[in-house]
Design an enzyme around this catalytic site. Structure first.
Site, PDB file in Angstrom:
ATOM      1  N   GLN A   1      -1.430   1.393  10.058  1.00 28.30           N
ATOM      2  CA  GLN A   1      -0.169   1.573   9.331  1.00 28.30           C
ATOM      3  C   GLN A   1       0.896   2.265  10.191  1.00 28.30           C
ATOM      4  OE1 GLN A   1      -3.178   2.383   8.128  1.00 28.30           O
ATOM      5  NE2 GLN A   1      -3.397   1.815   5.987  1.00 28.30           N
TER       6      GLN A   1
ATOM      7  N   ARG B   1       0.875  -1.182   0.000  1.00 28.23           N
ATOM      8  CA  ARG B   1       0.000   0.000   0.000  1.00 28.23           C
ATOM      9  C   ARG B   1       0.905   1.224   0.000  1.00 28.23           C
ATOM     10  NH1 ARG B   1       2.669   1.491   3.619  1.00 28.23           N
ATOM     11  NH2 ARG B   1       1.284   3.246   3.910  1.00 28.23           N
ATOM     12  N   GLY B   2       0.261   2.390  -0.074  1.00 30.05           N
ATOM     13  CA  GLY B   2       1.040   3.615  -0.202  1.00 30.05           C
ATOM     14  C   GLY B   2       1.041   3.993  -1.661  1.00 30.05           C
ATOM     15  N   ALA B   3       0.651   5.231  -1.954  1.00 35.64           N
ATOM     16  CA  ALA B   3       0.443   5.630  -3.346  1.00 35.64           C
ATOM     17  C   ALA B   3       1.648   5.361  -4.253  1.00 35.64           C
ATOM     18  CB  ALA B   3       0.024   7.099  -3.397  1.00 35.64           C
TER      19      ALA B   3
ATOM     20  N   ASP C   1      -2.180  10.680  -1.144  1.00 38.92           N
ATOM     21  CA  ASP C   1      -2.574   9.678  -2.141  1.00 38.92           C
ATOM     22  C   ASP C   1      -2.968  10.342  -3.450  1.00 38.92           C
ATOM     23  OD1 ASP C   1      -3.009   8.304   0.593  1.00 38.92           O
ATOM     24  OD2 ASP C   1      -2.909   6.704  -0.872  1.00 38.92           O
TER      25      ASP C   1
ATOM     26  N   ARG D   1      -7.300  -0.409  -7.091  1.00 39.75           N
ATOM     27  CA  ARG D   1      -7.756   0.506  -6.034  1.00 39.75           C
ATOM     28  C   ARG D   1      -8.101   1.852  -6.659  1.00 39.75           C
ATOM     29  NH1 ARG D   1      -4.543   0.871  -0.581  1.00 39.75           N
ATOM     30  NH2 ARG D   1      -6.441   1.970  -0.008  1.00 39.75           N
TER      31      ARG D   1
ATOM     32  N   ASN E   1      -5.453  12.111   1.596  1.00 39.00           N
ATOM     33  CA  ASN E   1      -4.521  11.192   2.247  1.00 39.00           C
ATOM     34  C   ASN E   1      -5.325  10.321   3.217  1.00 39.00           C
ATOM     35  OD1 ASN E   1      -1.800  10.244   2.755  1.00 39.00           O
ATOM     36  ND2 ASN E   1      -1.856  11.320   4.706  1.00 39.00           N
ATOM     37  N   LYS E   2      -4.643   9.412   3.867  1.00 40.47           N
ATOM     38  CA  LYS E   2      -5.273   8.473   4.804  1.00 40.47           C
ATOM     39  C   LYS E   2      -6.279   9.160   5.718  1.00 40.47           C
ATOM     40  CE  LYS E   2      -4.542   5.065   4.937  1.00 40.47           C
ATOM     41  NZ  LYS E   2      -5.338   4.273   4.008  1.00 40.47           N
TER      42      LYS E   2
END
Lengths: 355, 355
Positions: free
Chosen positions: A195, A45-47, A236, A88, A246-247
């Site tokens: 995370q 995960r993570g853009a 993101d 995603r 973002n998250k």
């Protein structure tokens, strides 16, 4: 040091981020559907990391197309791209990586398919190495913004694990430490996927960086106590006006930072900026399974028969952001003009990669 | 409906809040040390509930003192009071309950010990019933502040489970619904102990109240989306200037409410107000085991060898509070004068109980 994602001739190897920090397990995915599944299931995960994973997945899929006839090859290739790009919805990097691979394919369509396969693989590997270099530039650019002795709050994981390596937000922290600054980190645990607790705490500890884990709802208290000097987060997707997706929880941290007059920085590569959208309101917010909220480690935490919401991202409006740190420089208000200038600078220098 | 805490002749019976919402288990504690242990271990929690538990624990301890000689009885009684009052440091209600029991004891010292025991038991039971009545008054007073169709965000559990029954913050919601208002609730899950997910969601669902569970870090996003009309929380201790100490994360919600121009209400009985302290800065903030952050359901979530903070409460400054809802009325700014007036009103009416 660990490797977040790596191209092997037999497939794409990733550290399984779902079992960190208790186990360091590497998995090799041997087909594009498996890579897309790994993105979907959050093995990675993570853009920026899923951008690289997407490119590698596409290259892997292409390398296994079983025809030398270009029309059939094209049809299969497009199917692969669509499948991987759809893994995603929110992160712009996945679409960006897919478009880059597609453009390269179009530009090389006249070559033999064996040649095209090699080109696509080389490109995916290049994107990996580029990402690390980009992060190091982000780190160097952002390092200047942090005071010599300071404590930085970060949310989620915008670290080596969220990228091909080094990290964006954590890259800024690594960059500042490399410049001899004494940086301590507070990491929000980042519910529901944790995370912060599982990944940020793990990778900072691996690097010997002083990290203090807190629950998300403690960030305000820590700021109130004067313990936080700056906030650095990743993104993101960033709209052309500077609104940053973002998250989930990032927006709350930004509101808190504003209320405490603490600078709030977003660190992200240009590939995260979506010039096609005017504001953050245009960004679709993915909702994931409510089980992430109601269960933990297989144990039910909440009663049945209630409503649950699980949006994965939120949008921090540009007005709450002190600066956006990119590989091409630091942008401050007004963001719209500053962001536009970044892309023009990029074009002039002909460093490529603009979608 | 369930009973949070109940006096039985054989001991003090409590619903075990640690195993909710998956199991509804009642435990009977037969000695004062067991009751103090239940408070310590969070079988029961919530400032008003632990006040009642403390009083019952003291009455239970006193009822078992094995002497009729008043000097020896006094010595044992004081030991019991000290032990029970020390079970948790932050909530003022425990000390308040202990002082009330002690004052009653002092006033009745000339009576036979068998008589004293009966008086103490009657008092503890009275405190239980009083608490429910107080909450119903808080509910009625607060109900007026909520709009006819509105969605209320609450943090932690200031419900029937946090009191002898009905609840303070959730009492306000119940009161508004009893007045025919259409109230929906968003419940923060409230890390690390998850009182929102486990307790608030459970008791609201039991009452048929529409509840939506979110992670703490989603509150800002929900406010940004215009989904929250008001915030109502409880308090563990309120200073004489209106600063309110409550579950960690409350301060963050208050900052968010302010930024979104959403009213922020604190619902609490007068027994929660500590007139001996000028501001919230004087309130000691308990830190609990870091295992609450690093582990969940026995499973390690965070790596070893990192720093972890686990403050259980934070202090919301009076300036962020729209109103404090008590059984004697609703207090608005300036809080200092308003709170003082509440206690004077109480004295005049001679309704007792002021410490």
């Amino acid at each position: 040091m660990f490797k977040t994602i790596e191209w092997l001739d037999r497939g794409v190897r990733m550290i399984d981020q779902r079992v960190l920090p208790t186990r360091e397990v590497y998995k090799t995915f041997r087909g594009y559907k498996e890579v897309a599944g790994a993105i979907q299931d959050m093995v990675i995960r993570g853009a920026p990391a899923i951008g690289v994973a997407g490119a590698m997945g596409i290259a892997l899929g292409a390398s296994k197309i079983n025809t030398e006839e270009i029309k059939a090859f094209t049809k299969d290739f497009k199917k692969i791209v669509r499948h991987v790009a759809g893994a995603r919805p929110t992160a712009v990097n996945l679409g960006w990586a897919a478009r880059r691979m597609e453009a390269l394919f179009e530009a090389n369509k006249d070559k033999p398919t064996a040649e095209i396969k090699k080109i696509l693989i080389a490109e995916a590997r290049k994107m990996h190495d580029e990402d690390v270099l980009i992060n190091k530039k982000i780190g160097a650019n952002g390092a200047r913004l942090l005071k010599k002795n300071s404590t930085v709050l970060t949310h989620c994981n915008a670290g080596a694990l969220a990228t091909a390596g080094y990290g964006t937000a954590l890259g800024v922290i690594r960059g500042a430490i490399e410049k001899g600054k004494n940086i301590k980190v507070f990491a929000d645990e980042t519910r529901p996927f944790l995370q912060g607790a599982r990944l940020t705490a793990w990778e900072l500890k691996k690097d010997g960086i002083d990290v203090t884990l807190i629950a998300d709802n403690m960030a305000g208290h820590m700021m109130q106590q004067g313990l936080i000097d700056a906030v650095v987060v990743g993104a993101d997707r960033i709209a052309s006006n500077g609104d940053a997706c973002n998250k989930i929880g990032t927006y709350t941290v930004a509101v808190l930072a504003k209320a405490h007059k603490i600078p709030f920085y977003v660190a992200a590569p240009l590939s995260t900026i979506d010039m096609d959208i005017k504001t953050g309101a245009e960004i679709p917010i993915e909702e994931r399974s409510i089980k992430e909220i109601t269960h933990m480690a297989g144990k039910r935490l909440a009663p049945t028969g209630i409503n649950v919401r699980n949006p994965v991202f939120d949008v921090t409006p540009a007005k709450l952001i002190t600066a956006i740190i990119t590989e091409k420089g630091v942008v401050k208000k007004p963001f719209k003009a500053g962001i536009k200038a970044l892309f023009e600078k990029k074009k002039k220098k002909k460093t490529g990669n603009k979608k």
